[in-house]
Design a protein around this motif. Sequence first.
Motif, PDB file in Angstrom:
ATOM      1  N   THR A  77       0.842  -1.211   0.000  1.00 36.12           N
ATOM      2  CA  THR A  77       0.000   0.000   0.000  1.00 36.12           C
ATOM      3  C   THR A  77       0.875   1.259   0.000  1.00 36.12           C
ATOM      4  O   THR A  77       0.597   2.223  -0.710  1.00 36.12           O
ATOM      5  CB  THR A  77      -0.916   0.002   1.237  1.00 36.12           C
TER       6      THR A  77
ATOM      7  N   GLU B 218       2.406   1.706  -3.483  1.00 40.08           N
ATOM      8  CA  GLU B 218       1.434   2.241  -4.445  1.00 40.08           C
ATOM      9  C   GLU B 218       1.167   3.717  -4.190  1.00 40.08           C
ATOM     10  O   GLU B 218       0.990   4.504  -5.121  1.00 40.08           O
ATOM     11  CB  GLU B 218       0.137   1.435  -4.354  1.00 40.08           C
ATOM     12  N   GLY B 219       1.141   4.100  -2.902  1.00 41.93           N
ATOM     13  CA  GLY B 219       0.930   5.520  -2.596  1.00 41.93           C
ATOM     14  C   GLY B 219       2.124   6.366  -3.007  1.00 41.93           C
ATOM     15  O   GLY B 219       1.970   7.484  -3.514  1.00 41.93           O
TER      16      GLY B 219
ATOM     17  N   ARG C 209       2.564   7.698  -6.651  1.00 38.51           N
ATOM     18  CA  ARG C 209       1.807   8.875  -7.104  1.00 38.51           C
ATOM     19  C   ARG C 209       2.480  10.188  -6.725  1.00 38.51           C
ATOM     20  O   ARG C 209       1.949  11.260  -6.979  1.00 38.51           O
ATOM     21  CB  ARG C 209       0.390   8.831  -6.527  1.00 38.51           C
TER      22      ARG C 209
END
Length: 266
Positions: free
Chosen positions: A111, A114-115, A118
């Motif tokens: 997680t 993936e964060g 960005r």
Amino acid sequence: MAGISYKLDNFEGPLDLLLHLIEKNKVSIYDIPIVLITQQYLDYVSHMETEDLNVVSEFLVMAATLIDIKSKMLLPAQVNEEGEEEDPRAELVARLLEYKMYKCMAQELLTLEEGAARHLFKVSTVPREVAEYQPPVDLDELLGDLNLAKLQAVFESVIKRRADKIDPIRSRFGTIRREPVSLENRIKSVMDYARSHRKFSFRHLLERQGDKLAVVVTFLAVLELMKMGKIHLTQENLFEDMNIETLEPEGESGELDLEGLDDFEG
């Protein structure tokens, strides 16, 4: 040889399958119904369609472990040295809990990854003049309840004491002109004194000076050091002497930024 990474019908190994079966049947991981779980596990293994012996062997080893636990639970309970009954499922439960912990940690890292994907990094383009700007020092905020009037009262008191010590005869002699008094040197001198004494009297510091000019420059040096955040003045009671305390950690002796200071002449 590095471990083989595999994934079979959403189950990444026998422990993953066992956790799935426990959650599916909504039972406690600390009280596994070994008969039910073993039956469902063997049913899944019997329908496996993989030819990879490395994968199949790990699932078969777990199947044998479950059958062994099942058989032990049909026998009278074993008692350990402390007189407590041993649970044949205890070792399996510990392995499942450890696997579940690492699985949750892996999901958390995924997680975060993936964060982070960005976020983009941009080199700072702030002009140097803007980056180096420092807001003007607010003397009222810096001094707090120690206003300039109180400092001036101490200063004038020291000057008056020195005036009272002047010899009326010798004072008529010719004046010997002194060299300019360096504010920069006096700041360094006061800071060195503060580092060695840590806490001392403001009045005593002024009274140690040789003449009026030295008192003035020392007074200015104290103000400059306060502006730089190197020392702090406190006064316990009204009209009492003030105490100077250094704000630097003990043993620190960093350089002072003294650009733009002028010398004073007597």
